[in-house]
Design an enzyme around this catalytic site. Structure first.
Site, mmCIF file in Angstrom:
data_model
loop_
_atom_site.group_PDB
_atom_site.id
_atom_site.type_symbol
_atom_site.label_atom_id
_atom_site.label_comp_id
_atom_site.label_asym_id
_atom_site.label_seq_id
_atom_site.Cartn_x
_atom_site.Cartn_y
_atom_site.Cartn_z
ATOM 1 N NE ARG A 12 53.077 6.533 9.672
ATOM 2 C CZ ARG A 12 52.794 7.005 10.894
ATOM 3 N NH1 ARG A 12 52.110 6.276 11.748
ATOM 4 N NH2 ARG A 12 53.177 8.214 11.245
ATOM 5 C CB ILE A 23 50.410 0.838 17.212
ATOM 6 C CG1 ILE A 23 51.676 0.352 17.888
ATOM 7 C CG2 ILE A 23 49.202 0.248 17.896
ATOM 8 C CD1 ILE A 23 52.801 1.290 17.901
ATOM 9 C CG HIS A 58 46.534 6.574 12.316
ATOM 10 N ND1 HIS A 58 47.280 6.707 11.177
ATOM 11 C CD2 HIS A 58 47.402 6.845 13.344
ATOM 12 C CE1 HIS A 58 48.530 7.040 11.489
ATOM 13 N NE2 HIS A 58 48.615 7.128 12.810
ATOM 14 C CD GLU A 80 45.965 5.192 8.404
ATOM 15 O OE1 GLU A 80 45.961 6.351 8.867
ATOM 16 O OE2 GLU A 80 46.681 4.295 8.847
HETATM 17 P P1 NAP Z 1 61.888 5.265 17.235
HETATM 18 O O1 NAP Z 1 62.194 5.604 18.630
HETATM 19 O O2 NAP Z 1 62.706 5.822 16.138
HETATM 20 O O3 NAP Z 1 61.886 3.665 17.134
HETATM 21 C C1 NAP Z 1 61.830 2.978 15.944
HETATM 22 C C2 NAP Z 1 62.408 1.579 16.149
HETATM 23 O O4 NAP Z 1 62.280 0.864 14.918
HETATM 24 C C3 NAP Z 1 63.863 1.563 16.540
HETATM 25 O O5 NAP Z 1 64.033 0.629 17.572
HETATM 26 C C4 NAP Z 1 64.597 1.089 15.291
HETATM 27 O O6 NAP Z 1 65.673 0.262 15.685
HETATM 28 C C5 NAP Z 1 63.516 0.266 14.592
HETATM 29 N N1 NAP Z 1 63.680 0.295 13.136
HETATM 30 C C6 NAP Z 1 64.017 1.341 12.353
HETATM 31 N N2 NAP Z 1 64.088 0.948 11.068
HETATM 32 C C7 NAP Z 1 63.812 -0.369 11.059
HETATM 33 C C8 NAP Z 1 63.760 -1.343 10.039
HETATM 34 N N3 NAP Z 1 64.013 -1.021 8.760
HETATM 35 N N4 NAP Z 1 63.432 -2.612 10.374
HETATM 36 C C9 NAP Z 1 63.194 -2.932 11.662
HETATM 37 N N5 NAP Z 1 63.230 -2.044 12.689
HETATM 38 C C10 NAP Z 1 63.548 -0.788 12.380
HETATM 39 O O7 NAP Z 1 60.392 5.644 16.860
HETATM 40 P P2 NAP Z 1 59.111 5.731 17.825
HETATM 41 O O8 NAP Z 1 59.001 7.105 18.369
HETATM 42 O O9 NAP Z 1 59.134 4.581 18.780
HETATM 43 O O10 NAP Z 1 57.951 5.555 16.741
HETATM 44 C C11 NAP Z 1 57.873 4.383 15.976
HETATM 45 C C12 NAP Z 1 56.802 4.494 14.907
HETATM 46 O O11 NAP Z 1 55.520 4.371 15.495
HETATM 47 C C13 NAP Z 1 56.728 5.820 14.156
HETATM 48 O O12 NAP Z 1 57.693 5.912 13.131
HETATM 49 C C14 NAP Z 1 55.322 5.825 13.609
HETATM 50 O O13 NAP Z 1 55.302 5.248 12.326
HETATM 51 C C15 NAP Z 1 54.572 4.917 14.588
HETATM 52 N N6 NAP Z 1 53.562 5.687 15.352
HETATM 53 C C16 NAP Z 1 52.250 5.365 15.228
HETATM 54 C C17 NAP Z 1 51.294 6.069 15.947
HETATM 55 C C18 NAP Z 1 49.832 5.730 15.845
HETATM 56 O O14 NAP Z 1 49.003 6.603 16.070
HETATM 57 N N7 NAP Z 1 49.478 4.506 15.556
HETATM 58 C C19 NAP Z 1 51.681 7.134 16.760
HETATM 59 C C20 NAP Z 1 53.035 7.429 16.875
HETATM 60 C C21 NAP Z 1 53.978 6.691 16.160
HETATM 61 P P3 NAP Z 1 66.975 0.075 14.752
HETATM 62 O O15 NAP Z 1 67.427 1.452 14.406
HETATM 63 O O16 NAP Z 1 67.921 -0.724 15.586
HETATM 64 O O17 NAP Z 1 66.506 -0.711 13.577
#
Ligand code: NAP
Length: 313
Positions: free
Chosen positions: A232, A230, A279, A261
């Site tokens: 990217r 879910i 998505h 997409e």
């Molecule tokens: P978040 O709070 O910033 O969490 C992202 C997590 O990923 C953090 O725990 C971070 O931990 C980790 N991370 C960052 N860079 C990384 C890397 N290079 N390798 C491994 N882990 C890494 O973000 P969120 O609000 O949970 O959202 C996460 C993502 O979900 C979004 O960026 C978006 O792409 C996706 N999303 C998808 C949908 C959908 O409709 N499917 C909707 C909303 C969001 P560390 O900093 O410790 O690495």
């Protein structure tokens, strides 16, 4: 007659659900790209903001075409489609809508996982198409007792964990750093994949995570392993994933996001061990309206005070 907005006009990039578009139009004058400069419509130099969604791309060229641009407000948490550094260099602030979508996306992740393990979409088609009277339905996989590996234990990842724990799973995670969390931490995604029965991707997209889930990681996940994405589409090497699914070197995948997409002529569509969604992680009426409200707050606050509610850090 519509009262003129007290804010400058915004360029709308992307298609929004009707109530979201209406909420935006209640506050702002919105202009489509192909309307810019047409008779009676704002021109390129009048646009001070872009409103978009996180599955659309904003190019550097577009930023260059809008000399008065000061803010890009995306309805979504991911901003991998926006050239952040370039925007900053041009003095353009970028805002997103974190937190308000956590629950909807986490619900979707859990829904996709159960749909995958228990073949729910196939079960629905099986009954509707009348196959029930002619053959047995294939057995599914129990979630209880499985090891779930979270790739990116952030806001959404933590909400997914909260929802999965009552299913009696064991949780582990991978990220760039160990967190103050009780779950087992892996500093290597390959080792997490080898440990887990189910890998759930909820990290950001962008260059750092591009193609991170490749043939090697899928081999580590193994023939009884499942993948849920879910995050990217760019996080997964889609041709490696297709090969692994087609050869059954991975048991199955549930995907809400894709390299391109909307998904069109992908061979993934022909596989029976995948569950695909367009998505729609955050696509509930309630959540999309909350995201729109936060995007609007960001824009209004920025135009009024020069700083936004949730600027991308
Ligand atoms: P978040 O709070 O910033 O969490 C992202 C997590 O990923 C953090 O725990 C971070 O931990 C980790 N991370 C960052 N860079 C990384 C890397 N290079 N390798 C491994 N882990 C890494 O973000 P969120 O609000 O949970 O959202 C996460 C993502 O979900 C979004 O960026 C978006 O792409 C996706 N999303 C998808 C949908 C959908 O409709 N499917 C909707 C909303 C969001 P560390 O900093 O410790 O690495």
């Amino acid at each position: 007659m519509i009262a003129p907005s007290r804010f400058p006009p915004l360029l709308k990039v992307g298609v929004f659900p009707d109530p979201v578009e209406q909420a935006l139009r209640d506050v702002f004058t919105l202009v489509e790209l192909d309307e810019l400069g047409l008779a009676g419509r704002p021109g390129h130099d009048e646009i001070a903001g872009i409103v978009t969604r996180s599955n659309y791309r904003i190019s550097r060229e577009l930023i260059d075409q809008l000399p008065g641009l000061r803010i890009i407000s995306t309805n979504g948490v991911g901003y991998d489609g926006i050239p952040l550094d370039y925007a900053r260099r041009k003095g353009v602030i970028v805002t997103n809508t974190p937190e308000v979508l956590n629950e909807a996306v986490a619900e979707m992740a859990v829904g996709l996982l159960l749909a995958l393990l228990r073949h729910i979409p196939r079960a629905d088609a099986f009954v509707k198409e009348g196959a029930w009277t002619t053959m047995p339905f294939p057995l599914g996989t129990t979630l209880a007792g499985k090891k779930v590996g979270i790739v990116g234990l952030g806001r959404i990842g933590k909400e997914i964990v909260k929802r999965l724990l009552p299913f009696r799973v064991e949780v582990a995670y991978f990220g760039r750093s160990r967190q103050d969390a009780e779950w087992m931490y892996f500093d290597d995604v390959n080792r997490l994949a080898a440990h887990a029965d189910i890998l759930i991707l909820c990290c950001p997209g962008g260059p750092e995570t591009y193609g991170m889930i490749d043939a090697g990681v899928l081999r580590s996940l193994g023939p009884s392993g499942f993948l849920v994405n879910i995050a990217r589409g760019s996080v997964v090497n889609e041709s490696d994933l297709y090969r692994a699914l087609a050869d059954r070197t991975v048991a199955g995948a549930a995907l809400d996001v894709f390299n391109h997409e909307p998904l069109d002529a992908s061979p993934l569509r022909r596989l029976d061990n995948v569950v695909l969604a367009p998505h729609v992680g955050s696509a509930t009426r309630e959540t999309r309206m909350q995201m729109a409200a936060l995007a609007i707050d960001n824009l209004c606050r920025f135009f009024d005070t020069g700083s936004a509610v949730t600027p991308v850090p």
